[in-house]
Design a protein around this motif. Structure first.
Motif, PDB file in Angstrom:
ATOM      1  N   ASP A 301       7.052  -2.882   6.028  1.00 38.48           N
ATOM      2  CA  ASP A 301       6.448  -2.496   7.310  1.00 38.48           C
ATOM      3  C   ASP A 301       4.942  -2.327   7.150  1.00 38.48           C
ATOM      4  O   ASP A 301       4.165  -2.782   7.999  1.00 38.48           O
ATOM      5  N   HIS A 305       2.079  -4.287   9.185  1.00 35.76           N
ATOM      6  CA  HIS A 305       1.000  -3.663   9.969  1.00 35.76           C
ATOM      7  C   HIS A 305      -0.371  -4.148   9.499  1.00 35.76           C
ATOM      8  O   HIS A 305      -1.305  -4.245  10.286  1.00 35.76           O
ATOM      9  N   HIS A 349       5.245  -3.262  15.599  1.00 36.85           N
ATOM     10  CA  HIS A 349       6.677  -3.478  15.799  1.00 36.85           C
ATOM     11  C   HIS A 349       6.906  -4.336  17.045  1.00 36.85           C
ATOM     12  O   HIS A 349       6.169  -4.210  18.023  1.00 36.85           O
TER      13      HIS A 349
HETATM   14 ZN    ZN Z   1       5.725   0.517  11.354  1.00 39.60          ZN
END
Ligand code: ZN
Ligand code: ZN
Length: 405
Positions: A301, A305, A349
């Motif tokens: 993640d 990002h 996301h």
């Molecule tokens: Zn995230």
């Protein structure tokens, strides 16, 4: 096992493959061959989940009622015993000038001494609000959490954090017409002011000023949330549960649902995290008397990002090695999925569904041979929602209750 933000969209420079399709993941593929596959909408099709709301949904709780804001989960995640009805906030230690202007929202990215500063804040008694407990605890770096406990409080209040340097702290305002919101706003405004009076000459700050560092001389709360009344996971499903997570947010979800938190040394939540320690911790916990383990690994993640394709692919390959080591654990159900997509192209996301495998005794193995967003869509689970997972799992475990006669 939730690989945070692992799923993605097809990427031109990978020949229209996703990072997961492009990465070498022999162990995930083996799991796909041995299990039943599908794609999952963590909340509902097209809804862009936060990591928190996705996990809440996957654990079988309704995020639309349980999720009141990030504050309660962050507070629980740093180990505070929060109670239903408490009002929790995320806070920054910041630097304010004598003229009342925020000059550094992160107080020089302070690392040390925030525990001592927190102790001082915990000693604050606000004039006229002596019945309100102020519970404050430092998190990592310039971050902290604040919990207000007492009668007649509300989470319908705005933030004190102006979000940008060069502005004064925002006056906290009630967001509805209730007495409790007005009272809570007044408490917060007093507390922000009082924090400056108390911290401007705090020994830690005098030392920082001497060293040419920005002092942490004010606290700025934001992200108010009322701590929800969450039925304990263990009772809801009759499963003794543990949580192995890296970030305060996911630990907070584990703690608020009553799971035992397993601490892993060197788990940073970044791509530099200590995966061997996480692996060992998973194996140890699986071999002890727990029935259910929630595992969250965060690095993919972070790479998403950052828009860092290379790091995302590499991190997925490293996670594959973790799976290679834990796949020999026998006689258990293993669910591998993500909590949402964090596409490189979006750097945030998205609501795209994520792939999921369930492997274990007596699952109806399908024909899917590799683990990816596209191939999983051909599997026997078809397209499910996050809120279906615990039902499917407890049914496979023969632990679910019959609906009807
Ligand atoms: Zn995230
Ligand atoms: Zn996430």
């Amino acid at each position: 096992m939730i690989i945070d933000g692992m799923a993605d969209r097809p990427i031109n420079e990978l020949g229209n493959k996703t990072p997961l399709e492009f990465a070498k993941t022999p162990n995930m593929n083996e799991l796909a061959r041995k299990g039943i596959n599908g794609i999952m909408d963590p909340i509902k099709p097209g809804i862009r989940p936060g990591s928190d709301t996705a996990h809440i949904s996957i654990l079988g709780y309704d995020p639309y009622t349980v999720y009141t804001g990030r504050g309660p989960f962050e507070a629980a995640g740093v180990g505070l015993d929060v109670h239903a009805g408490d009002i929790a906030f995320r806070c920054n230690f910041s630097t304010v000038s004598d003229e009342g202007i925020i000059t550094d929202r992160r107080a020089g990215r302070i690392r040390d001494g925030t525990d001592k500063i927190s102790q001082s804040i915990n000693s604050i008694k606000l004039n006229g609000f002596e019945d309100i407990n102020i519970i404050f605890k430092e998190s990592t770096g310039h971050r902290a959490v604040l919990v207000l406990r007492g009668e007649g409080l509300s989470d319908k209040v705005s933030a004190a954090d102006p979000k940008h340097d060069g502005k004064p702290p925002k006056k906290v305002k009630p967001l509805d017409n209730t007495k409790s919101a007005a009272k809570t706003a007044e408490i917060l405004n007093k507390l922000v002011e009082e924090s400056y009076n108390l911290l401007k000459e705090h020994p830690i700050n005098l030392e920082r000023i001497k060293n040419g560092e920005n002092p942490a001389n004010i606290i700025l709360p934001r992200g108010a949330g009322a701590v929800p009344d969450v039925p304990p996971f263990n009772e809801k499903y009759g499963l003794k549960s543990a949580c192995i997570a890296e970030t305060g947010l996911i630990k907070g979800i584990g703690k608020l649902t009553g799971m035992d938190l397993i601490d892993v040394e060197g788990a940073t939540g970044g791509i530099d995290t200590n995966l061997p320690n996480i692996t060992e911790s998973i194996i140890d916990t699986a071999q002890s008397d727990y029935d259910f383990i929630l595992i969250n690994i965060d690095g993919a993640d972070e790479a998403g990002h950052d828009g860092n394709l290379d790091e995302k692919v590499k991190f997925i390959e490293k996670v594959d090695e973790v799976i290679g080591k834990i796949k020999e654990l026998n006689n258990l159900y293993f669910i591998l999925t993500a909590d949402h997509s964090t596409p490189i192209s979006v750097m945030d996301h998205t609501g795209d569904p994520v792939p999921i495998i369930i492997s274990g005794p007596e699952v109806r193995v399908d024909d899917v041979e590799i683990f990816s967003e596209r191939s999983a869509a051909h599997g026997g689970l078809c397209r499910i929602r996050g809120s279906d997972i615990m039902n499917i799992l407890t049914d496979l475990m023969n632990k679910s209750e019959k609906f009807g006669a």
